[in-house]
Design a protein around this motif. Structure first.
Motif, PDB file in Angstrom:
ATOM      1  N   GLN A  37       0.806  -1.205   0.000  1.00 23.13           N
ATOM      2  CA  GLN A  37       0.000   0.000   0.000  1.00 23.13           C
ATOM      3  C   GLN A  37       0.846   1.264   0.000  1.00 23.13           C
ATOM      4  OE1 GLN A  37      -0.858  -2.168   2.881  1.00 23.13           O
ATOM      5  NE2 GLN A  37       0.235  -1.179   4.507  1.00 23.13           N
ATOM      6  N   LYS A  38       0.202   2.369  -0.289  1.00 24.75           N
ATOM      7  CA  LYS A  38       0.860   3.669  -0.316  1.00 24.75           C
ATOM      8  C   LYS A  38       1.007   4.249   1.079  1.00 24.75           C
ATOM      9  CE  LYS A  38      -0.211   6.305  -4.028  1.00 24.75           C
ATOM     10  NZ  LYS A  38      -1.068   7.120  -4.889  1.00 24.75           N
ATOM     11  N   VAL A  39       0.135   3.876   1.984  1.00 33.05           N
ATOM     12  CA  VAL A  39       0.167   4.403   3.348  1.00 33.05           C
ATOM     13  C   VAL A  39       0.407   3.256   4.318  1.00 33.05           C
ATOM     14  CG1 VAL A  39      -1.335   6.361   2.860  1.00 33.05           C
ATOM     15  CG2 VAL A  39      -2.336   4.209   3.576  1.00 33.05           C
ATOM     16  N   ASP A  42       0.798   6.511   9.717  1.00 39.30           N
ATOM     17  CA  ASP A  42       0.852   7.670   8.821  1.00 39.30           C
ATOM     18  C   ASP A  42      -0.372   8.556   9.044  1.00 39.30           C
ATOM     19  OD1 ASP A  42       3.107   6.558   7.716  1.00 39.30           O
ATOM     20  OD2 ASP A  42       2.185   6.072   5.778  1.00 39.30           O
ATOM     21  N   PRO A  66      -5.012  11.046   4.756  1.00 40.41           N
ATOM     22  CA  PRO A  66      -5.285  12.225   3.936  1.00 40.41           C
ATOM     23  C   PRO A  66      -6.527  12.944   4.460  1.00 40.41           C
ATOM     24  CG  PRO A  66      -5.838  10.217   2.754  1.00 40.41           C
ATOM     25  CD  PRO A  66      -5.172   9.801   4.022  1.00 40.41           C
ATOM     26  N   MET A  79      -9.611  15.364   3.591  1.00 45.64           N
ATOM     27  CA  MET A  79     -10.405  15.917   2.507  1.00 45.64           C
ATOM     28  C   MET A  79     -11.859  16.009   2.927  1.00 45.64           C
ATOM     29  SD  MET A  79     -10.136  12.702  -0.203  1.00 45.64           S
ATOM     30  CE  MET A  79      -8.369  12.634  -0.246  1.00 45.64           C
ATOM     31  N   SER A  90     -15.296   8.847  -4.517  1.00 47.54           N
ATOM     32  CA  SER A  90     -14.070   9.610  -4.728  1.00 47.54           C
ATOM     33  C   SER A  90     -12.948   8.672  -5.133  1.00 47.54           C
ATOM     34  CB  SER A  90     -13.679  10.367  -3.460  1.00 47.54           C
ATOM     35  OG  SER A  90     -12.396  10.927  -3.597  1.00 47.54           O
ATOM     36  N   GLU A 120     -10.049   9.733  -5.877  1.00 49.17           N
ATOM     37  CA  GLU A 120      -8.867  10.290  -5.210  1.00 49.17           C
ATOM     38  C   GLU A 120      -8.689   9.698  -3.812  1.00 49.17           C
ATOM     39  OE1 GLU A 120      -7.145  14.555  -3.572  1.00 49.17           O
ATOM     40  OE2 GLU A 120      -9.056  14.510  -4.613  1.00 49.17           O
ATOM     41  N   LEU A 121      -9.783   9.510  -3.075  1.00 49.59           N
ATOM     42  CA  LEU A 121      -9.709   8.930  -1.735  1.00 49.59           C
ATOM     43  C   LEU A 121      -9.143   7.515  -1.808  1.00 49.59           C
ATOM     44  CD1 LEU A 121     -10.284   8.987   1.313  1.00 49.59           C
ATOM     45  CD2 LEU A 121     -12.615   8.218   0.787  1.00 49.59           C
ATOM     46  N   ARG A 170      -7.309   6.162  -4.178  1.00 53.64           N
ATOM     47  CA  ARG A 170      -5.896   6.197  -4.598  1.00 53.64           C
ATOM     48  C   ARG A 170      -4.981   6.647  -3.469  1.00 53.64           C
ATOM     49  NH1 ARG A 170      -5.970   9.634  -9.350  1.00 53.64           N
ATOM     50  NH2 ARG A 170      -7.534   8.617 -10.590  1.00 53.64           N
ATOM     51  N   SER A 171      -5.414   7.674  -2.729  1.00 50.38           N
ATOM     52  CA  SER A 171      -4.555   8.206  -1.668  1.00 50.38           C
ATOM     53  C   SER A 171      -4.369   7.212  -0.530  1.00 50.38           C
ATOM     54  CB  SER A 171      -5.120   9.520  -1.137  1.00 50.38           C
ATOM     55  OG  SER A 171      -6.358   9.313  -0.497  1.00 50.38           O
ATOM     56  N   LEU A 172      -5.303   6.272  -0.372  1.00 49.84           N
ATOM     57  CA  LEU A 172      -5.178   5.244   0.668  1.00 49.84           C
ATOM     58  C   LEU A 172      -4.660   3.915   0.126  1.00 49.84           C
ATOM     59  CD1 LEU A 172      -8.390   6.076   2.711  1.00 49.84           C
ATOM     60  CD2 LEU A 172      -6.012   6.403   3.434  1.00 49.84           C
TER      61      LEU A 172
END
Length: 196
Positions: A47-49, A53, A56, A58, A139, A141-142, A144-146
């Motif tokens: 994962q990215k996160v 961490d 994000p 929003m 979303s 973006e949500l 992807r960011s998680l």
């Protein structure tokens, strides 16, 4: 005739006794096997996160037009973001579990349903599954960011706005393992067991 009847009664009681011993032995073996099998928590994929961490932050619009804040410091409430899709059968089987967790943990937890795609399909899902009481956001973006790559996926954000636990959740135990990991302050149940 009486002797035959008495003998059959004695044999029957012996058979019942042997059966009782066998059931007790089998129950003991099941208990031993249960102790050897570690509980499986939510599967954390690449994962990215990571746990710990900052989540994000929003503000997103829900399907019914309200605004909901994702991440950030929250007064005494964590936030569970459950990612789902209208065409995901496992997601649909977990919705009663999500509803149950939302009710049982309402004193400290807010649940947000999240996805992307066609709003009309998600509105139909919300109506069919009785999800109108939940904040439901669309979303990309949500996700992807998680680092969401597979569904159903859940992210637990603590009161300070940090990622407390996350992972692929395919059943009730996986979802509950996110709460357990947060409580024990570990990234996953597997990490907790490895320390043990």
């Amino acid at each position: 005739m009486t002797g035959f009847f008495l003998a059959s009664q004695i044999l029957l009681w012996i058979a019942v006794g042997v059966l009782g011993v066998l059931v007790a032995a089998l129950a003991r073996q099941v208990g031993v096997l249960h102790e050897r099998i570690a509980p499986a928590g939510a599967l954390t994929l690449h994962q990215k996160v990571n746990v710990g961490d900052k989540a994000p932050e929003m503000t997103l619009e829900t399907l019914d037009g309200r605004q909901v804040a994702i991440g950030g410091k929250r007064r005494r409430h964590g936030q569970l973001i459950f990612f789902l899709s209208p065409d995901c059968p496992v997601c649909k089987t977990l919705l009663p579990v999500v509803r149950s967790a939302s009710g049982a943990e309402r004193g400290w937890l807010d649940v947000v349903l999240a996805s992307d795609g066609d709003a009309a399909a998600h509105r139909r899902l919300a109506m069919a599954e009785g999800l109108t009481g939940f904040d439901y956001v669309l979303s990309e973006e949500l996700g992807r960011s998680l680092g969401v790559s597979k569904l159903p996926y859940a992210v637990l954000i603590d009161e300070e706005g940090n990622i407390a636990s996350l992972g692929l959740v395919n059943n009730r135990e996986h979802l509950e393992s996110l709460f357990e990991a947060k409580e024990r302050r570990v990234a996953s149940i597997q990490e907790y067991l490895a320390r043990g």
